[in-house]
Design a protein around this motif. Structure first.
Motif, PDB file in Angstrom:
ATOM      1  N   ALA A  89       9.622  44.768  11.318  1.00  0.00           N
ATOM      2  CA  ALA A  89       8.584  44.689  10.277  1.00  0.00           C
ATOM      3  C   ALA A  89       8.388  46.033   9.586  1.00  0.00           C
ATOM      4  O   ALA A  89       8.068  46.092   8.386  1.00  0.00           O
ATOM      5  N   ALA A  90       8.592  47.115  10.313  1.00  0.00           N
ATOM      6  CA  ALA A  90       8.363  48.451   9.753  1.00  0.00           C
ATOM      7  C   ALA A  90       9.555  48.984   8.967  1.00  0.00           C
ATOM      8  O   ALA A  90       9.432  50.017   8.300  1.00  0.00           O
ATOM      9  N   LEU A  91      10.686  48.290   9.022  1.00  0.00           N
ATOM     10  CA  LEU A  91      11.923  48.814   8.434  1.00  0.00           C
ATOM     11  C   LEU A  91      11.826  49.049   6.926  1.00  0.00           C
ATOM     12  O   LEU A  91      12.071  50.157   6.437  1.00  0.00           O
ATOM     13  N   ILE A  92      11.472  48.017   6.158  1.00  0.00           N
ATOM     14  CA  ILE A  92      11.441  48.134   4.693  1.00  0.00           C
ATOM     15  C   ILE A  92      10.383  49.132   4.222  1.00  0.00           C
ATOM     16  O   ILE A  92      10.683  50.012   3.402  1.00  0.00           O
ATOM     17  N   PRO A  93       9.129  49.053   4.720  1.00  0.00           N
ATOM     18  CA  PRO A  93       8.150  50.072   4.312  1.00  0.00           C
ATOM     19  C   PRO A  93       8.602  51.498   4.638  1.00  0.00           C
ATOM     20  O   PRO A  93       8.372  52.419   3.854  1.00  0.00           O
ATOM     21  N   GLY A  94       9.259  51.672   5.802  1.00  0.00           N
ATOM     22  CA  GLY A  94       9.747  53.000   6.172  1.00  0.00           C
ATOM     23  C   GLY A  94      10.813  53.506   5.216  1.00  0.00           C
ATOM     24  O   GLY A  94      10.803  54.672   4.801  1.00  0.00           O
ATOM     25  N   LEU A  95      11.745  52.632   4.825  1.00  0.00           N
ATOM     26  CA  LEU A  95      12.795  53.018   3.884  1.00  0.00           C
ATOM     27  C   LEU A  95      12.216  53.299   2.500  1.00  0.00           C
ATOM     28  O   LEU A  95      12.664  54.226   1.806  1.00  0.00           O
ATOM     29  N   LEU A  96      11.225  52.503   2.088  1.00  0.00           N
ATOM     30  CA  LEU A  96      10.578  52.742   0.794  1.00  0.00           C
ATOM     31  C   LEU A  96       9.877  54.108   0.778  1.00  0.00           C
ATOM     32  O   LEU A  96       9.862  54.797  -0.238  1.00  0.00           O
ATOM     33  N   TYR A  97       9.295  54.480   1.898  1.00  0.00           N
ATOM     34  CA  TYR A  97       8.628  55.783   2.021  1.00  0.00           C
ATOM     35  C   TYR A  97       9.621  56.909   1.722  1.00  0.00           C
ATOM     36  O   TYR A  97       9.343  57.823   0.930  1.00  0.00           O
ATOM     37  N   TYR A  98      10.807  56.834   2.357  1.00  0.00           N
ATOM     38  CA  TYR A  98      11.792  57.893   2.159  1.00  0.00           C
ATOM     39  C   TYR A  98      12.457  57.817   0.791  1.00  0.00           C
ATOM     40  O   TYR A  98      12.832  58.847   0.213  1.00  0.00           O
ATOM     41  N   LEU A  99      12.609  56.622   0.253  1.00  0.00           N
ATOM     42  CA  LEU A  99      13.131  56.494  -1.106  1.00  0.00           C
ATOM     43  C   LEU A  99      12.190  57.185  -2.094  1.00  0.00           C
ATOM     44  O   LEU A  99      12.641  57.879  -3.015  1.00  0.00           O
ATOM     45  N   ALA A 100      10.888  57.014  -1.903  1.00  0.00           N
ATOM     46  CA  ALA A 100       9.903  57.635  -2.794  1.00  0.00           C
ATOM     47  C   ALA A 100       9.989  59.158  -2.725  1.00  0.00           C
ATOM     48  O   ALA A 100       9.993  59.839  -3.765  1.00  0.00           O
ATOM     49  N   ILE A 101      10.064  59.704  -1.521  1.00  0.00           N
ATOM     50  CA  ILE A 101      10.149  61.168  -1.387  1.00  0.00           C
ATOM     51  C   ILE A 101      11.444  61.677  -2.018  1.00  0.00           C
ATOM     52  O   ILE A 101      11.452  62.667  -2.762  1.00  0.00           O
ATOM     53  N   PHE A 102      12.544  60.983  -1.722  1.00  0.00           N
ATOM     54  CA  PHE A 102      13.849  61.412  -2.232  1.00  0.00           C
ATOM     55  C   PHE A 102      13.862  61.407  -3.760  1.00  0.00           C
ATOM     56  O   PHE A 102      14.356  62.348  -4.394  1.00  0.00           O
ATOM     57  N   CYS A 103      13.316  60.338  -4.362  1.00  0.00           N
ATOM     58  CA  CYS A 103      13.289  60.243  -5.825  1.00  0.00           C
ATOM     59  C   CYS A 103      12.410  61.334  -6.442  1.00  0.00           C
ATOM     60  O   CYS A 103      12.779  61.931  -7.469  1.00  0.00           O
ATOM     61  N   SER A 125      11.134  35.049  -1.119  1.00  0.00           N
ATOM     62  CA  SER A 125       9.993  35.935  -1.370  1.00  0.00           C
ATOM     63  C   SER A 125      10.251  37.334  -0.827  1.00  0.00           C
ATOM     64  O   SER A 125       9.850  38.339  -1.437  1.00  0.00           O
ATOM     65  N   ILE A 126      10.961  37.419   0.303  1.00  0.00           N
ATOM     66  CA  ILE A 126      11.272  38.720   0.897  1.00  0.00           C
ATOM     67  C   ILE A 126      12.236  39.503  -0.002  1.00  0.00           C
ATOM     68  O   ILE A 126      12.038  40.691  -0.274  1.00  0.00           O
ATOM     69  N   ILE A 127      13.280  38.819  -0.486  1.00  0.00           N
ATOM     70  CA  ILE A 127      14.274  39.483  -1.350  1.00  0.00           C
ATOM     71  C   ILE A 127      13.620  39.977  -2.641  1.00  0.00           C
ATOM     72  O   ILE A 127      13.842  41.118  -3.071  1.00  0.00           O
ATOM     73  N   ILE A 128      12.821  39.116  -3.257  1.00  0.00           N
ATOM     74  CA  ILE A 128      12.140  39.502  -4.504  1.00  0.00           C
ATOM     75  C   ILE A 128      11.213  40.683  -4.265  1.00  0.00           C
ATOM     76  O   ILE A 128      11.161  41.633  -5.061  1.00  0.00           O
ATOM     77  N   ALA A 129      10.471  40.637  -3.158  1.00  0.00           N
ATOM     78  CA  ALA A 129       9.534  41.724  -2.836  1.00  0.00           C
ATOM     79  C   ALA A 129      10.273  43.048  -2.649  1.00  0.00           C
ATOM     80  O   ALA A 129       9.807  44.099  -3.109  1.00  0.00           O
ATOM     81  N   ILE A 130      11.417  43.017  -1.969  1.00  0.00           N
ATOM     82  CA  ILE A 130      12.191  44.239  -1.734  1.00  0.00           C
ATOM     83  C   ILE A 130      12.714  44.809  -3.052  1.00  0.00           C
ATOM     84  O   ILE A 130      12.633  46.011  -3.304  1.00  0.00           O
ATOM     85  N   ILE A 131      13.244  43.931  -3.915  1.00  0.00           N
ATOM     86  CA  ILE A 131      13.801  44.383  -5.199  1.00  0.00           C
ATOM     87  C   ILE A 131      12.715  44.993  -6.083  1.00  0.00           C
ATOM     88  O   ILE A 131      12.871  46.104  -6.617  1.00  0.00           O
ATOM     89  N   ALA A 171       9.757  46.096  -5.218  1.00  0.00           N
ATOM     90  CA  ALA A 171       9.168  47.297  -4.594  1.00  0.00           C
ATOM     91  C   ALA A 171      10.082  48.506  -4.768  1.00  0.00           C
ATOM     92  O   ALA A 171       9.604  49.628  -4.995  1.00  0.00           O
ATOM     93  N   THR A 172      11.389  48.288  -4.664  1.00  0.00           N
ATOM     94  CA  THR A 172      12.345  49.382  -4.865  1.00  0.00           C
ATOM     95  C   THR A 172      12.251  49.933  -6.287  1.00  0.00           C
ATOM     96  O   THR A 172      12.191  51.152  -6.498  1.00  0.00           O
ATOM     97  N   ILE A 173      12.229  49.022  -7.263  1.00  0.00           N
ATOM     98  CA  ILE A 173      12.062  49.452  -8.660  1.00  0.00           C
ATOM     99  C   ILE A 173      10.725  50.163  -8.830  1.00  0.00           C
ATOM    100  O   ILE A 173      10.622  51.184  -9.516  1.00  0.00           O
ATOM    101  N   GLY A 174       9.688  49.619  -8.190  1.00  0.00           N
ATOM    102  CA  GLY A 174       8.361  50.204  -8.285  1.00  0.00           C
ATOM    103  C   GLY A 174       8.293  51.610  -7.719  1.00  0.00           C
ATOM    104  O   GLY A 174       7.645  52.499  -8.297  1.00  0.00           O
ATOM    105  N   VAL A 175       8.953  51.834  -6.593  1.00  0.00           N
ATOM    106  CA  VAL A 175       8.951  53.158  -5.964  1.00  0.00           C
ATOM    107  C   VAL A 175       9.636  54.185  -6.868  1.00  0.00           C
ATOM    108  O   VAL A 175       9.146  55.311  -7.061  1.00  0.00           O
TER     109      VAL A 175
END
Length: 645
Positions: free
Chosen positions: A309-323, A561-567, A569-573
């Protein structure tokens, strides 16, 4: 007198006993390590007995390696600490000798003997002192206030009063039942924490931390702002294993912060990047720090489910910092490392690729359904084996002893956390304070889900001031999780929400432990580092609100819904990062930044309507700038291809 009072407000410093005490300490460390492996692999020992032995002997070690306060320098151990250590060993032997009585008696109904009351009272006083010594005065104040409430709460009129407790009843509940010091929270320290910290220390001692750093440098060292990107990646990788923001900063920050300053980053920005990246390791699988294990114990949800459950939010966190780091580097025209100092990915994997084996062992064992503890044990064994692939990385007996010493030193504060948290949780349970506090939150929030989350976030950050993540999580989870569930928030989402903000307390001023650790290396103001780190970690402050309203980001729901949310959220980050830094191939105007920040938040929220509105904002601002961004990207891509050769 002033110096004595002042010393009570400072935590102890670590020392290394000498002479016969060093040999005695090694004996204790070897003994507790063998005991731990025996209990997990070969014994069916009752958890209460296991916890009582582990906690008492670990605290005996703690009083030998932690001084009374920070001003007590040197390696000499005073007689009072030696005495307390032997008293704790005596308490452990007492618990073993009387284990059958403690496991079969009826608490409260079967009165304690005078000796049992004395032993229990001494144990509680020792817990209070070790709390002050390792965690600081703040945690001691919280525990002390709750103890006073337990004894005098019957004098309070109204809903916050409770029935009267005497000393025997209090000692019985806090020491001789699963409600207190040796309860379920202590089980986390005696199992998950011990073996995962041991694995992390073995991995680092054998050169695994250097592998993460070299690999990160090979991948991003040549590109703009290379040292900062190395800090993000290496700190994330190492932090996911160590689970400690301060340890992560101290380990990777000693390399990355000076490198960032060398290419032009300000000391504050360099420290903030490292502190933010190190903090995220506690929310990134596979290890996630000890707070995730506490969550598994308190909720009954399996650790593997929590990690997924923590995987996607954790990756989004690091994507945001990296960007943000990337856009900032492009805007300020930051350079990478010099070519002569950068290895290639192929070279790093050839030289140090064996360190991927322990990580794979851990991931595979968890995926196959083995217990996390067994996964940590097998990963530790794999680490020792791969360390012998090269002469310079071998974990010789001397290195193993030193690693065990470091392990127990690092575990000591966590053991104190679990012991103190056991007392806190026990008092809250026996006095019914949890329900009363929940009613207070409910009244403050008016039953609104959003306001309940907002109050819970503030409570968690306040509890986290200067406290380790596990302590902040336990305190908030016991007090606030019930009301979150009562207003309609799911169990997983409620506890994950609290876990996130417990982790983020490491970078939240005024007492941001990761920021203070980074400030010491960067030679910068810790408050400025903390505030900038909060901006860099802004996504982590937003995402918990999002997954409470829609759990798709926690991989809960339909596949679509999971795939759409990930896509989205990634664009959003990426959009949010561009808005915060004011760059997307070219410099952005203020109104463009504002639109992107709003659009990014709308895209992170997993909802069709908000995503459409967010995409319109992205199209309005970013589409005209795509040519400039592509040109920027192509230049970076060439550099990445060179790194892989």
């Amino acid at each position: 007198m002033k110096e004595i009072i002042g010393s009570l407000f400072s935590t102890g410093s670590i020392r290394e006993p000498e002479g016969w005490l060093r040999k005695f300490l090694l004996l204790l460390i070897i003994g507790i390590t063998i005991f731990q492996f025996y209990v997990i692999l070969f014994s069916a020992m009752d958890p209460f007995l296991h916890n009582s032995i582990f906690i008492t002997f670990m605290l005996a070690i703690t009083f030998l390696v932690f001084s009374f306060n920070g001003t007590k320098k040197g390696n000499k151990v005073p007689i009072y600490d030696i005495s307390i250590s032997f008293v704790l060993i005596g308490i452990g032997v007492f618990m073993m000798a009387n284990s059958e009585r403690f496991l079969t008696r009826w608490p409260l109904a079967d009165p304690l003997t005078t000796m049992e009351i004395i032993v229990g009272s001494i144990m509680l006083m020792i817990v209070f002192e070790v709390t002050r010594r390792t965690l600081g005065f703040g945690m001691l104040v919280i525990v002390s206030v709750l103890v006073l409430y337990a004894f005098f709460g019957h004098l309070i009129k109204g809903g916050f009063g409770h029935e009267q407790y005497n000393v025997m009843q209090f000692v019985d509940q806090m020491v001789y039942t699963v409600n207190g010091v040796y309860g379920s929270i202590a089980s986390v320290a005696a199992t998950y924490v011990f073996f995962f910290v041991l694995f992390g220390n073995l991995f680092n001692a054998s050169g695994g931390g250097n592998f993460f750093y070299a690999l990160s440098k090979a991948v991003t060292g040549r590109v703009a702002g290379g040292p900062a990107k190395v800090a993000v990646i290496s700190s994330g990788l190492y932090g996911s294993i160590s689970g400690s923001p301060t340890a992560d900063v101290a380990t990777t920050g000693s390399f990355t912060i000076p490198s960032m300053k060398k290419v032009g980053y300000s000391p504050v920005y360099a420290g903030a990047i490292e502190a933010t990246a190190a903090t995220g390791g506690s929310i990134l699988p596979p290890v996630m720090g000890s707070a995730a294990f506490l969550m598994a114990e308190m909720t009954g949800i399996s650790y593997s489910t929590i990690a997924m459950a923590a995987l996607i939010p954790g990756l989004l966190y690091y994507l945001a910092i990296f960007c943000q780091v990337h856009f900032q580097a492009k805007k300020l025209k930051m350079a990478g490392y010099g070519d002569e100092t950068i290895p290639t990915v192929k070279g790093v994997m050839k030289e140090m690729g064996q360190f991927m084996i322990p990580i794979l062992v851990l991931v595979i064992t968890l995926e196959q359904g083995l217990t996390p503890v067994m996964g940590a044990i097998l990963a530790s064994v794999a680490t020792i084996i791969v360390s012998y692939f090269k002469k310079e990385t071998r974990l010789t007996p001397k290195k193993l002893f030193q690693t065990m010493i470091e392990t127990t030193t690092r575990i000591s504060p966590l053991v104190a956390v679990c012991a103190a948290a056991g007392v806190v949780a026990g008092i809250i349970q026996v006095t019914g304070l949890g329900g009363k506090f929940s009613s207070l939150i409910h009244a403050a929030s008016g039953g609104s889900i959003f306001m309940t989350m907002l109050v819970t976030m503030l409570v968690c950050i306040i509890f986290g001031m200067g406290m380790p993540t596990p302590a902040a999580y336990v305190l908030t989870a016991v007090l606030a999780a019930p009301i979150m569930i009562e207003v309609g928030i799911d169990l997983m989402q409620a506890h994950m929400f609290i876990l996130y903000y417990a982790c983020l307390s490491a970078i939240t001023p005024p007492v941001a432990v990761a920021a203070y650790a980074a400030a010491a290396i960067a030679d910068a103001n810790p408050m400025k580092i903390g505030f900038l780190a909060c901006r860099l970690g802004l996504v982590a402050f937003i995402i918990p609100f999002m997954f409470v309203y829609d759990p798709s980001l926690l991989l809960i729901g339909s596949t679509t819904s999971i795939i759409i949310a990930i896509i989205t959220a990634t664009i959003g980050v990426i959009t949010l990062a561009a808005g915060l830094e004011g760059w997307f191939g070219v410099k952005l105007k203020k109104w463009e930044q504002l639109i992107l920040i709003i659009s990014g938040i709308l895209l992170i929220y997993p909802n069709i309507l908000s995503s459409i509105i967010g995409l319109i904002g992205v199209g309005l601002v970013l589409v005209p700038k795509i040519p400039a961004f592509v040109k920027d990207f192509k230049g970076q891509n060439i550099q990445l291809e060179q790194a892989a050769e």
